[in-house]
Design a protein around this motif. Structure first.
Motif, PDB file in Angstrom:
ATOM      1  N   ARG A  26       0.773  -1.393  -0.012  1.00 49.45           N
ATOM      2  CA  ARG A  26       0.011  -0.084  -0.135  1.00 49.45           C
ATOM      3  C   ARG A  26       0.667   1.377  -0.029  1.00 49.45           C
ATOM      4  O   ARG A  26       0.599   2.185  -0.656  1.00 49.45           O
ATOM      5  CB  ARG A  26      -0.825   0.008   1.243  1.00 49.45           C
ATOM      6  CG  ARG A  26      -2.053  -1.188   1.122  1.00 49.45           C
ATOM      7  CD  ARG A  26      -2.830  -1.069   2.497  1.00 49.45           C
ATOM      8  NE  ARG A  26      -2.111  -1.243   3.488  1.00 49.45           N
ATOM      9  CZ  ARG A  26      -1.857  -0.147   4.618  1.00 49.45           C
ATOM     10  NH1 ARG A  26      -2.042   0.877   4.250  1.00 49.45           N
ATOM     11  NH2 ARG A  26      -1.191  -0.716   5.622  1.00 49.45           N
ATOM     12  N   GLN A  29       2.505   1.512  -3.560  1.00 46.76           N
ATOM     13  CA  GLN A  29       1.464   2.424  -4.420  1.00 46.76           C
ATOM     14  C   GLN A  29       1.223   3.617  -4.417  1.00 46.76           C
ATOM     15  O   GLN A  29       1.155   4.297  -5.320  1.00 46.76           O
ATOM     16  CB  GLN A  29      -0.148   1.527  -4.217  1.00 46.76           C
ATOM     17  CG  GLN A  29      -0.038   0.065  -4.637  1.00 46.76           C
ATOM     18  CD  GLN A  29      -1.798  -0.557  -4.422  1.00 46.76           C
ATOM     19  OE1 GLN A  29      -1.846  -1.155  -3.548  1.00 46.76           O
ATOM     20  NE2 GLN A  29      -2.458   0.033  -5.483  1.00 46.76           N
ATOM     21  N   GLY A  33       2.372   6.050  -7.137  1.00 43.73           N
ATOM     22  CA  GLY A  33       1.378   6.884  -7.693  1.00 43.73           C
ATOM     23  C   GLY A  33       1.418   8.286  -7.663  1.00 43.73           C
ATOM     24  O   GLY A  33       1.372   9.019  -8.748  1.00 43.73           O
ATOM     25  N   GLN A  39      -1.012   3.983 -12.278  1.00 43.33           N
ATOM     26  CA  GLN A  39      -2.035   3.184 -11.653  1.00 43.33           C
ATOM     27  C   GLN A  39      -1.714   1.786 -11.516  1.00 43.33           C
ATOM     28  O   GLN A  39      -0.578   1.571 -12.036  1.00 43.33           O
ATOM     29  CB  GLN A  39      -3.274   3.526 -12.627  1.00 43.33           C
ATOM     30  CG  GLN A  39      -3.927   4.764 -13.003  1.00 43.33           C
ATOM     31  CD  GLN A  39      -2.924   5.576 -14.181  1.00 43.33           C
ATOM     32  OE1 GLN A  39      -2.389   4.809 -15.107  1.00 43.33           O
ATOM     33  NE2 GLN A  39      -2.657   7.055 -13.850  1.00 43.33           N
ATOM     34  N   PHE A  40      -2.532   1.088 -10.739  1.00 44.82           N
ATOM     35  CA  PHE A  40      -2.097  -0.360 -10.352  1.00 44.82           C
ATOM     36  C   PHE A  40      -3.059  -1.240 -10.755  1.00 44.82           C
ATOM     37  O   PHE A  40      -4.513  -0.617 -10.445  1.00 44.82           O
ATOM     38  CB  PHE A  40      -1.660  -0.432  -9.172  1.00 44.82           C
ATOM     39  CG  PHE A  40      -0.266   0.506  -8.570  1.00 44.82           C
ATOM     40  CD1 PHE A  40       0.943   0.072  -8.894  1.00 44.82           C
ATOM     41  CD2 PHE A  40      -0.399   1.766  -8.326  1.00 44.82           C
ATOM     42  CE1 PHE A  40       2.001   0.771  -8.612  1.00 44.82           C
ATOM     43  CE2 PHE A  40       0.813   2.606  -8.196  1.00 44.82           C
ATOM     44  CZ  PHE A  40       1.770   2.042  -8.108  1.00 44.82           C
ATOM     45  N   LEU A  50       1.548  -6.463  -7.990  1.00 39.47           N
ATOM     46  CA  LEU A  50       0.526  -5.554  -9.029  1.00 39.47           C
ATOM     47  C   LEU A  50       1.525  -5.049  -9.946  1.00 39.47           C
ATOM     48  O   LEU A  50       2.672  -5.236 -10.105  1.00 39.47           O
ATOM     49  CB  LEU A  50       0.312  -4.400  -8.039  1.00 39.47           C
ATOM     50  CG  LEU A  50      -0.525  -4.370  -6.790  1.00 39.47           C
ATOM     51  CD1 LEU A  50      -0.594  -3.325  -6.034  1.00 39.47           C
ATOM     52  CD2 LEU A  50      -1.873  -5.186  -7.153  1.00 39.47           C
ATOM     53  N   ALA A  52       1.959  -2.049 -12.523  1.00 44.24           N
ATOM     54  CA  ALA A  52       1.914  -0.679 -12.461  1.00 44.24           C
ATOM     55  C   ALA A  52       1.564  -0.239 -13.841  1.00 44.24           C
ATOM     56  O   ALA A  52       2.277  -0.660 -14.909  1.00 44.24           O
ATOM     57  CB  ALA A  52       3.114   0.265 -12.010  1.00 44.24           C
TER      58      ALA A  52
END
Length: 259
Positions: A26, A29, A33, A39-40, A50, A52
């Motif tokens: 988290r 991200q 970001g 964006q993920f 994830l 990206a």
């Protein structure tokens, strides 16, 4: 690697992806970001990994380390190989460290290693995205900062079989080695790495550079989001323009340059 309809089997020995493993997904991200506008989305490798993307195009992978496995966060390039077992054997035979694999990941096989100077890299057998450094939103540059350019060129050239790939050319410049695919540079090997340096950004490692519209604005966003400048602050000018090397909240080093 990642999910996408636009997959190919690229030439062996060229970079096909970059990954970062972090302690808190988290936080990573939110940081990337804010700094790079990524964006993920979830990947086929589970909810701990994830993909990206920028402008709808996949850029990089960010995964969360398993509890108890906490090596330093490092942006790691992955290279295409025809046979992961052969690549793993070549790595061991040449005095490097095979840390992981080869293991099955999705529809391919992957491994993680460190070269004789300690720079971390990965290898991938299977189809990959149509992803090339310097094109679109992929990293603008991939550079190896190493102790001895000639030794590094010999090591990677033998592991990845650069000399036998018809579309891959190794070009020796006066101060670095460049690897081209189809006439376009996809990576370079450069001297200056100091294995015993207390400053981690000076040690042998793969440098992953991302392009932004404004380096100083992105740097300020990185500081606000919990990142930091390297000590001393690593900023430089080159024919490609101004660049700055930063740390993310987990200690991962990356470089920003003007688009």
């Amino acid at each position: 690697m990642s999910e996408a309809a636009d997959h190919v089997v690229p030439a062996a020995g060229v970079p096909c992806w970059v990954n970062l493993m972090v302690s808190d997904l988290r936080i990573a991200q939110a940081f990337y970001g804010a700094v790079l506008g990524w964006q993920f989305r979830a990947s086929s490798l589970g909810d701990r990994f994830l993909v990206a993307s920028a402008d709808g195009a996949p850029v990089a992978g960010i995964g969360e380390r398993q509890p108890g496995l906490a090596p330093a966060s490092v942006w790691t390039p992955y290279f295409v190989v025809r046979n992961a077992d052969v690549a793993a054997a070549r790595i061991r035979e040449r005095g490097a460290t095979l840390a992981v694999g080869p293991v099955v990941l999705g529809e391919g096989r992957a491994g993680l290693a460190a070269d004789p100077d300690g720079a971390t890299f990965g290898f991938w057998e299977g189809s990959a995205l149509t992803w090339t450094p310097g094109e679109g939103r992929a990293p603008a540059r991939l550079d190896l900062q190493t102790r001895d350019v000639f030794d590094a060129a010999m090591f990677y050239g033998e592991v990845f079989g650069w000399a036998t790939e018809p579309d891959v050319e190794v070009v020796y410049r006066h101060d670095h080695v460049e690897v081209d695919r189809g006439g376009q540079a996809v990576l370079s090997l450069r001297g200056g790495g100091v294995q015993a340096s207390e400053q981690e950004h000076l040690r042998p490692r793969w440098l992953v550079t991302f392009a932004v519209d404004d380096v100083e604005r992105a740097t300020a966003a990185a500081i606000d989001a919990g990142g930091s400048r390297t000590q001393p602050s690593a900023a430089s000018w080159s024919p490609q323009g101004f660049s700055r090397t930063l740390k993310d909240p987990d200690g991962g080093l990356f470089t920003l340059t003007h688009r």
